[in-house]
Design a protein around this motif. Structure first.
Motif, mmCIF file in Angstrom:
data_model
loop_
_atom_site.group_PDB
_atom_site.id
_atom_site.type_symbol
_atom_site.label_atom_id
_atom_site.label_comp_id
_atom_site.label_asym_id
_atom_site.label_seq_id
_atom_site.Cartn_x
_atom_site.Cartn_y
_atom_site.Cartn_z
ATOM 1 N N THR A 294 0.829 -1.230 -0.109
ATOM 2 C CA THR A 294 -0.039 0.054 0.178
ATOM 3 C C THR A 294 0.648 1.288 0.009
ATOM 4 O O THR A 294 0.809 2.077 -0.768
ATOM 5 C CB THR A 294 -0.805 -0.182 1.263
ATOM 6 N N SER A 295 1.833 1.351 0.971
ATOM 7 C CA SER A 295 2.800 2.462 0.753
ATOM 8 C C SER A 295 3.594 2.712 -0.372
ATOM 9 O O SER A 295 3.666 3.665 -0.828
ATOM 10 C CB SER A 295 3.852 2.276 1.994
ATOM 11 N N LEU A 296 3.956 1.465 -1.083
ATOM 12 C CA LEU A 296 4.502 1.615 -2.137
ATOM 13 C C LEU A 296 3.745 2.324 -3.287
ATOM 14 O O LEU A 296 4.109 2.797 -4.225
ATOM 15 C CB LEU A 296 5.112 0.150 -2.701
ATOM 16 N N LEU A 297 2.453 1.612 -3.533
ATOM 17 C CA LEU A 297 1.421 1.969 -4.526
ATOM 18 C C LEU A 297 1.245 3.649 -4.393
ATOM 19 O O LEU A 297 0.938 4.306 -5.231
ATOM 20 C CB LEU A 297 0.302 1.252 -4.345
ATOM 21 N N GLN A 298 1.057 3.874 -3.069
ATOM 22 C CA GLN A 298 0.775 5.482 -2.718
ATOM 23 C C GLN A 298 2.045 6.533 -3.307
ATOM 24 O O GLN A 298 1.369 7.434 -3.560
ATOM 25 C CB GLN A 298 0.191 5.524 -1.449
ATOM 26 N N ASN A 299 3.066 5.797 -3.057
ATOM 27 C CA ASN A 299 4.104 6.896 -3.322
ATOM 28 C C ASN A 299 4.683 6.615 -5.024
ATOM 29 O O ASN A 299 5.731 6.886 -5.365
ATOM 30 C CB ASN A 299 5.375 6.229 -2.564
ATOM 31 N N ASN A 300 3.873 5.633 -5.823
ATOM 32 C CA ASN A 300 4.200 5.260 -7.017
ATOM 33 C C ASN A 300 4.245 6.524 -7.922
ATOM 34 O O ASN A 300 4.819 6.550 -9.001
ATOM 35 C CB ASN A 300 3.116 4.199 -7.539
ATOM 36 N N SER A 301 3.664 7.607 -7.525
ATOM 37 C CA SER A 301 3.582 8.738 -8.453
ATOM 38 C C SER A 301 5.067 9.453 -8.576
ATOM 39 O O SER A 301 5.377 10.289 -9.435
ATOM 40 C CB SER A 301 2.769 9.849 -8.040
ATOM 41 N N ASP A 302 6.054 9.026 -7.718
ATOM 42 C CA ASP A 302 7.256 9.608 -7.621
ATOM 43 C C ASP A 302 8.142 8.969 -8.702
ATOM 44 O O ASP A 302 8.412 7.669 -8.466
ATOM 45 C CB ASP A 302 8.010 9.493 -6.142
ATOM 46 N N VAL A 303 8.639 9.636 -9.601
ATOM 47 C CA VAL A 303 9.370 8.973 -10.537
ATOM 48 C C VAL A 303 10.951 8.798 -10.227
ATOM 49 O O VAL A 303 11.232 10.094 -9.738
ATOM 50 C CB VAL A 303 9.181 9.916 -11.969
ATOM 51 N N ILE A 304 11.400 8.026 -10.383
ATOM 52 C CA ILE A 304 12.738 7.744 -9.985
ATOM 53 C C ILE A 304 13.708 7.814 -11.045
ATOM 54 O O ILE A 304 13.448 7.052 -11.994
ATOM 55 C CB ILE A 304 12.986 6.451 -8.934
ATOM 56 N N ALA A 305 14.583 8.868 -10.925
ATOM 57 C CA ALA A 305 15.588 8.819 -12.194
ATOM 58 C C ALA A 305 16.539 7.339 -12.370
ATOM 59 O O ALA A 305 16.793 6.944 -11.201
ATOM 60 C CB ALA A 305 16.460 9.911 -11.757
#
Length: 228
Positions: free
Chosen positions: A102-113
């Motif tokens: 859940t935590s990972l999915l909620q933070n999924n909007s952060d695009v990691i270079a």
């Protein structure tokens, strides 16, 4: 006790390797699987309960910390945790795994270079199987912690199961979450879960999807009956 302490030391060592970017290959991630597995480790019959509980807490906090802070392996962690939800060996860890997802999915909007995009990543885990596994493991109303975490995860994951479920599941799952802590009878709880399944079938409106879900449900029920 010695064995449990050694496991705790191993967990801390693995976390250290993760933070030093030493965990990169699929083989390396078997070390993270070790942490996942021990979130629900039952231990030998003669083990002290507080030692087991301490190991669980160490594994849970380590996994949650990794998911929240180590952005460089977020996609790999997500795939690993989704797979863990579908494997019997990790059933005891489902509450923690779903919480982390859940935590990972909620933070999924952060695009990691430099991180591979979802399209570039091979989809290794069937969303339908994830859904069915979650559904068949929230059947016990007494498992409140696991039920709550799995339901919150399913709400976040609904769009991955099917686009049509995103809005309807928010309503359905929020309704279930209101009853998680209310010690519902099994009959009432199962009735509400059945409503979620029926609603999903209506929303997706696909005979093929229904066949897939029915097959997976049958397999899961059979598997649970055969397990000791």
């Amino acid at each position: 006790e010695q064995g449990l302490r050694m496991k705790k030391l191993l967990v801390k060592a693995i976390v250290g390797l993760v933070y030093r970017n030493c965990i990169t290959t699929p083989e390396d991630f078997t070390m993270v699987e070790f942490i996942i597995k021990h979130c629900g480790y039952e231990g030998p019959p003669n083990a002290q309960k507080y030692e087991i509980s301490d190991l669980h807490d160490t594994c849970k906090s380590s996994l949650i910390l990794m998911c929240n802070t180590v952005t460089s392996i977020r996609s790999q962690l997500r795939n690993l945790l989704l797979t863990a939800l579908t494997v019997d060996e990790f059933t005891g860890s489902m509450a923690t795994v779903s919480h982390c997802l859940t935590s990972l999915l909620q933070n999924n909007s952060d695009v990691i270079a430099g991180e591979p995009t979802e399209k570039e990543l091979e989809l290794k885990c069937s969303p339908d199987l994830v859904f069915v596994r979650c559904l068949t493991h929230i059947v016990d109303p007494d498992e409140q912690d696991r039920n709550k975490n799995l339901l919150v995860f399913l709400e976040e994951y609904s769009g991955d199961v099917h686009n049509n479920l995103k809005n309807s599941w928010t309503v359905e799952i929020q309704r279930l979450l209101k009853f998680v802590d209310k010690s519902e009878s099994k009959e009432q709880w199962h009735g509400m879960l059945l409503d979620v399944l029926v609603s999903a079938i209506e929303q997706v409106n696909s005979n093929k999807w229904v066949e897939i879900i029915a097959t997976l449900l049958s397999q899961q029920v059979l598997s649970k009956k055969q397990s000791p």
